[in-house]
Scaffold this motif. Structure first.
Motif, PDB file in Angstrom:
ATOM      1  N   GLN A 151       0.824  -1.208   0.000  1.00  0.00           N
ATOM      2  CA  GLN A 151       0.000   0.000   0.000  1.00  0.00           C
ATOM      3  C   GLN A 151       0.860   1.259   0.000  1.00  0.00           C
ATOM      4  OE1 GLN A 151      -2.219  -1.143   3.494  1.00  0.00           O
ATOM      5  NE2 GLN A 151      -3.957  -1.899   2.293  1.00  0.00           N
ATOM      6  N   VAL A 152       1.939   1.237   0.762  1.00  0.00           N
ATOM      7  CA  VAL A 152       2.862   2.378   0.761  1.00  0.00           C
ATOM      8  C   VAL A 152       3.510   2.537  -0.610  1.00  0.00           C
ATOM      9  CG1 VAL A 152       4.975   3.345   1.755  1.00  0.00           C
ATOM     10  CG2 VAL A 152       3.341   2.177   3.234  1.00  0.00           C
ATOM     11  N   GLU A 153       3.917   1.429  -1.200  1.00  0.00           N
ATOM     12  CA  GLU A 153       4.562   1.468  -2.519  1.00  0.00           C
ATOM     13  C   GLU A 153       3.618   2.051  -3.568  1.00  0.00           C
ATOM     14  OE1 GLU A 153       7.298   1.329  -5.423  1.00  0.00           O
ATOM     15  OE2 GLU A 153       7.705   0.850  -3.325  1.00  0.00           O
ATOM     16  N   ARG A 154       2.350   1.718  -3.471  1.00  0.00           N
ATOM     17  CA  ARG A 154       1.357   2.231  -4.420  1.00  0.00           C
ATOM     18  C   ARG A 154       1.293   3.757  -4.347  1.00  0.00           C
ATOM     19  NH1 ARG A 154      -4.773   2.052  -4.137  1.00  0.00           N
ATOM     20  NH2 ARG A 154      -5.443   2.269  -6.313  1.00  0.00           N
ATOM     21  N   VAL A 155       1.335   4.307  -3.154  1.00  0.00           N
ATOM     22  CA  VAL A 155       1.317   5.761  -2.995  1.00  0.00           C
ATOM     23  C   VAL A 155       2.640   6.366  -3.468  1.00  0.00           C
ATOM     24  CG1 VAL A 155       1.144   7.658  -1.350  1.00  0.00           C
ATOM     25  CG2 VAL A 155      -0.364   5.683  -1.129  1.00  0.00           C
ATOM     26  N   LEU A 156       3.740   5.683  -3.202  1.00  0.00           N
ATOM     27  CA  LEU A 156       5.034   6.162  -3.684  1.00  0.00           C
ATOM     28  C   LEU A 156       5.042   6.301  -5.206  1.00  0.00           C
ATOM     29  CD1 LEU A 156       7.553   4.124  -1.466  1.00  0.00           C
ATOM     30  CD2 LEU A 156       7.303   6.609  -1.504  1.00  0.00           C
ATOM     31  N   GLN A 157       4.382   5.366  -5.872  1.00  0.00           N
ATOM     32  CA  GLN A 157       4.363   5.371  -7.333  1.00  0.00           C
ATOM     33  C   GLN A 157       3.399   6.408  -7.897  1.00  0.00           C
ATOM     34  OE1 GLN A 157       6.481   3.654  -9.246  1.00  0.00           O
ATOM     35  NE2 GLN A 157       7.397   2.830  -7.367  1.00  0.00           N
ATOM     36  N   LYS A 158       2.301   6.645  -7.192  1.00  0.00           N
ATOM     37  CA  LYS A 158       1.242   7.492  -7.745  1.00  0.00           C
ATOM     38  C   LYS A 158       1.172   8.895  -7.131  1.00  0.00           C
ATOM     39  CE  LYS A 158      -0.575   4.170 -10.335  1.00  0.00           C
ATOM     40  NZ  LYS A 158      -0.658   4.261 -11.814  1.00  0.00           N
TER      41      LYS A 158
END
Length: 339
Positions: free
Chosen positions: A191-198
């Motif tokens: 979930q953190v990675e998803r925000v990092l990407q977007k």
């Protein structure tokens, strides 16, 4: 004689004040990605009851705490704000001396509600800004009602808002000056990675449950690789959590930890907190006892050996206390992944 007594009392207060200012200075800091520094030790306010939390925060500031962790869902931010205002008025601290964290609750995930959530926190705290604002959980709950919305059968009612849309409004709060930094609580690495990407603004913090029975070593290592600091909440295992069972293991009475504590001449709580401190984490134990406040922060005058650190690391048993199993069917429940 009366003048001499007043003079003596004044000198005594000055000595105590200097002692606790020195205590605050001993607490290390962690630099965030916005350049600000957060004390690595602070006061948690979850489960601090109205009528108790104001005195707890006032005493904490007097003792040397400079970081206060809050949340709208704790329903005690108004008393926290009163305590902060009192200590500023007394000249014990200035606003800029304190690092205050707030959290967006699950019923405010809808983008149009995010500004309302942070505004309520700021109003209750009596502050113009918070230093850090976190999305409390990745799961949204049904909006426009109670903080803990349930149907007639007692089941939680959900919102299907994507936390990415919530994050965009969190970024807007930074631009509006309502918070200096933003991050998450209880998110998993995916979930953190998803925000990092977007996302546009990089998360400044991940706050998760962390103690010897749930040491979060994989998640911490992953965060360190992304240059995201980690805050450990419930660092003593939160034995007073509302849903705890009498048969649940209690860290504070663990015989192996008690043996280590005896070796160092410290309390079991101090050993647990020192263990997390040496792992480079920010720690926010909760207490309303002044004696405990003083004891908890007094962990920077000793160091655990490598062998003791490894022994405590071995206690991990995925003993998550704040599991929220009753909402595990939510599509964003974070504990379906290894870390």
């Amino acid at each position: 004689m009366q003048k001499e007594v007043k003079s003596l009392l004044g000198k005594t207060f000055f000595i105590f004040q200097r002692f606790f200012v020195t205590m605050a200075a001993k607490v290390p800091t962690v630099k965030l990605n916005n350049g600000a520094e957060i004390p690595a030790f602070g006061l948690g306010t979850w489960k601090s009851k109205p009528g108790e939390v104001r005195a707890a925060v006032e005493n904490a500031i007097d003792v040397g705490y400079r970081m206060i962790d809050c949340a709208l869902a704790y329903q005690n931010e108004n008393e926290v704000g009163q305590a902060i205002a009192t200590k500023i008025k007394e000249g014990v601290v200035k606003r800029e001396d304190l690092f205050v964290t707030g959290k967006l609750w699950n019923t405010f995930h809808r983008p149009d509600l995010v500004p309302i959530g942070i505004k309520k926190t700021l109003t209750d705290l009596g502050l113009d800004y918070v230093d850090l604002y976190l999305i409390h959980w990745p799961m949204g709950y049904k909006e426009d009602g109670e903080l803990f919305p349930k149907d007639a059968d007692g089941k939680f009612m959900y919102s299907d808002v994507d936390y990415l849309d919530t994050w965009k409004e969190m970024e807007a709060a930074v631009r509006a000056g309502q918070t200096k930094a933003i991050g998450f609580s209880n998110f998993n690495s995916d979930q953190v990675e998803r925000v990092l990407q977007k996302g546009t603004i990089k998360p400044a913090m991940l706050q998760v449950e962390c103690h010897p029975y749930l040491n979060q070593s994989k998640l911490i290592e992953w965060c360190q690789g992304k240059d995201i600091p980690v805050t450990a909440y419930s660092p003593l295992g939160s034995p007073d959590r509302p849903w705890a069972k009498p048969t649940d293991p209690n860290l504070l009475t663990d015989p192996k930890l008690e043996a280590i504590a005896k070796k160092y001449g410290k309390s079991t709580a101090q050993i647990i907190l020192r263990w997390n401190a040496q792992r480079g984490l920010i720690i926010i134990p909760k207490t309303v006892s002044k004696a405990r406040l003083e004891e908890n922060i007094s962990i920077f005058d000793f160091k655990l050996t490598h062998e003791d650190m490894e022994l405590i690391n071995s206690f991990d048993c995925n003993g998550r206390g704040c599991h929220l199993d009753w909402v595990k069917d939510h599509k964003y429940w974070p504990f379906n992944t290894p870390f």
